[in-house]
Scaffold this motif. Structure first.
Motif, short mmCIF file in Angstrom:
data_model
loop_
_atom_site.label_atom_id
_atom_site.label_comp_id
_atom_site.label_asym_id
_atom_site.label_seq_id
_atom_site.Cartn_x
_atom_site.Cartn_y
_atom_site.Cartn_z
N PRO A 1 11.00 -5.44 -0.16
CA PRO A 1 9.90 -4.63 0.60
C PRO A 1 10.33 -4.49 2.04
O PRO A 1 9.59 -3.51 2.82
CB PRO A 1 8.93 -5.69 0.39
CG PRO A 1 9.67 -6.92 0.45
CD PRO A 1 10.55 -6.60 -0.42
N SER B 1 2.44 -6.84 -4.64
CA SER B 1 3.46 -7.28 -3.70
C SER B 1 4.65 -7.98 -4.22
O SER B 1 4.32 -8.21 -5.26
CB SER B 1 2.26 -8.30 -2.92
OG SER B 1 1.47 -7.48 -2.17
N ARG C 1 3.69 -7.22 1.08
CA ARG C 1 3.39 -5.88 0.62
C ARG C 1 4.18 -4.95 1.13
O ARG C 1 4.24 -4.58 2.61
CB ARG C 1 1.82 -5.60 1.08
CG ARG C 1 1.21 -4.29 0.08
CD ARG C 1 -0.26 -4.45 0.04
NE ARG C 1 -0.61 -3.34 -0.59
CZ ARG C 1 -1.73 -3.31 -1.24
NH1 ARG C 1 -2.56 -4.35 -1.46
NH2 ARG C 1 -2.17 -2.10 -1.90
N GLY C 2 4.88 -4.00 0.10
CA GLY C 2 5.80 -3.09 0.68
C GLY C 2 4.94 -1.39 0.56
O GLY C 2 3.74 -1.53 0.53
N ARG C 3 5.76 -0.40 0.90
CA ARG C 3 5.07 0.98 0.72
C ARG C 3 4.98 1.41 -0.75
O ARG C 3 4.56 2.64 -0.84
CB ARG C 3 5.79 1.58 1.43
CG ARG C 3 5.79 1.38 3.03
CD ARG C 3 6.43 2.47 3.89
NE ARG C 3 6.39 1.88 5.36
CZ ARG C 3 5.38 2.04 6.06
NH1 ARG C 3 4.24 2.78 5.83
NH2 ARG C 3 5.51 1.46 7.43
N SER D 1 5.44 -3.32 -6.28
CA SER D 1 6.67 -4.07 -6.58
C SER D 1 7.20 -3.66 -7.85
O SER D 1 8.49 -3.68 -8.01
CB SER D 1 6.49 -5.63 -6.10
OG SER D 1 5.46 -6.02 -7.05
N PRO E 1 0.76 -0.58 3.07
CA PRO E 1 1.17 -2.16 3.03
C PRO E 1 0.22 -2.84 4.01
O PRO E 1 -0.03 -4.10 3.73
CB PRO E 1 2.51 -2.34 3.69
CG PRO E 1 2.70 -0.88 4.59
CD PRO E 1 2.00 0.23 3.57
N SER E 2 -0.73 -2.08 4.85
CA SER E 2 -1.41 -2.99 5.63
C SER E 2 -2.80 -3.43 5.18
O SER E 2 -3.44 -4.07 5.48
CB SER E 2 -1.89 -1.87 6.96
OG SER E 2 -2.81 -1.04 6.42
N HIS F 1 3.21 -7.15 7.36
CA HIS F 1 2.47 -7.06 6.17
C HIS F 1 2.86 -8.14 5.27
O HIS F 1 2.85 -8.08 3.98
CB HIS F 1 2.38 -5.61 5.53
CG HIS F 1 2.49 -4.51 6.51
ND1 HIS F 1 1.48 -3.96 7.23
CD2 HIS F 1 3.53 -3.50 6.61
CE1 HIS F 1 1.77 -3.26 7.94
NE2 HIS F 1 3.09 -2.71 7.55
#
Length: 332
Positions: free
Chosen positions: A14, A46, A63-65, A68, A77-78, A109
């Motif tokens: 992430p 996530s 949490r990525g864009r 997962s 991600p926010s 995040h």
């Protein structure tokens, strides 16, 4: 070994490995010198890691864009800030059920959470080796009921729009997406309710631990203001899904779950017809879902057979749990 070398190697991290390594290193404040990092599988959104140190373990959730487990689905991600808020609210009401938030790294995040799953095992892990017992189901019901009772006074939404968009999205995916008119009516009933209460949203076995006579819950990404009946039907659906080879046992578990719930939270009737329709809708959502696949020890053909039986049950204007059991026996 360097901490960055402890992070499992694959192409979908992430964050840059050095940044992720810094987050892992920050866990030393809570677990002591970091000894090992293991990826935790189960969720779809996530990236989750269990960080082991000399004083125990903690959970790092980033949490990525993109999701997962489903990298084709992008996300903001926010949004992890909403899970942080949900954890604060639920833990203040039932501190023995939910993990403490040890740290929040807003710029990355990421959450660092207390590890509340003994041995790192989920209820889903346990169900792979042995079926649940009625005592397990009753304890699960009592715990969900307690959480609902202790948060019944909370009218604070998790999201800025009063959770309306997220509630409607949840009802669409878990009920209306099947296209069955009965589930469209069920979703409309939920939307028409004037009083809304906090729901967990995804108290599935993968997000639950049952060990040493205690239930703990994690992953409040889907928490929102909705209806307690939705949670009851959602959890009951998973008891059915994980015990499809023995419909009689599944029925007994659902009844024990509902009894345990009613003892903890008598203000909500777990036998309300909307609960059973929610159960059936969630079963459809989990059985055939190419977007967010759900792990069950069923072949694709078997999933389709069960799906067809459940879909037909919704044609019945008065489905009962006993009718569900009888119908599921047809595809054993």
């Amino acid at each position: 070994m360097r901490i960055t070398d402890m992070i499992p190697r694959h192409d979908r991290l992430p964050l840059p490995r050095a940044v992720l390594g810094g987050l892992v290193a920050s866990c030393a404040e809570h677990v002591g010198d970091v000894r090992r990092v293991a990826e935790v599988f189960g969720g779809s959104v996530s990236h989750v890691y269990r960080v082991f140190g000399e004083r125990g373990s903690a959970i790092l959730k980033v949490r990525g864009r993109s999701f997962s487990r489903i990298p084709g689905i992008t996300t903001d991600p926010s949004l992890i800030r909403y899970e942080r808020k949900a954890l604060r609210i639920f833990r203040s009401a039932a501190p023995h059920v939910f993990p403490d938030v040890l740290a929040f790294h807003r710029e990355h995040h990421a959450l660092v959470l207390e590890d509340v799953f003994p041995g790192g095992r989920t209820f889903e892990d346990a169900l792979r080796t042995a079926p649940a017992t009625r005592a397990d189901a009753a304890l699960l019901g009592a715990t969900i009921g307690l959480v609902h009772r202790e948060t019944a006074h909370v009218d604070e939404a998790i999201r800025e729009d009063d959770d309306l968009a997220f509630r409607d999205q949840t009802l669409w995916f878990c009920l209306e997406s099947s296209g069955h008119p009965a589930l469209a009516r069920t979703a409309a009933q939920y939307r028409a309710r004037s009083r809304r209460t906090l729901v967990l949203g995804d108290a599935a076995p993968k997000n639950t631990s049952l060990a040493a006579g205690r239930i703990t819950l994690c992953d409040l990404d889907n928490a929102h203001l909705g209806s307690h009946h939705y949670d009851v039907g959602y959890v009951a659906a998973h008891l059915v899904l994980h015990h499809l080879p023995d419909p009689d046992l599944a029925e007994g578990l659902v009844r024990a779950f509902r009894d345990g719930y009613a003892r903890s939270h008598p203000a909500v009737d777990p036998d309300d017809p909307i609960v059973l329709r929610t159960l059936l809708g969630v079963c459809l959502y989990r059985l055939v879902n190419d977007t967010v696949p759900y792990r069950l020890a069923l072949s694709p053909e078997r999933r389709r057979e069960v799906y067809a039986v459940v879909y037909r049950l919704l044609d019945d204007p008065g489905p009962t749990l006993s009718k569900v059991t009888a119908a599921l026996k047809e595809v054993r």
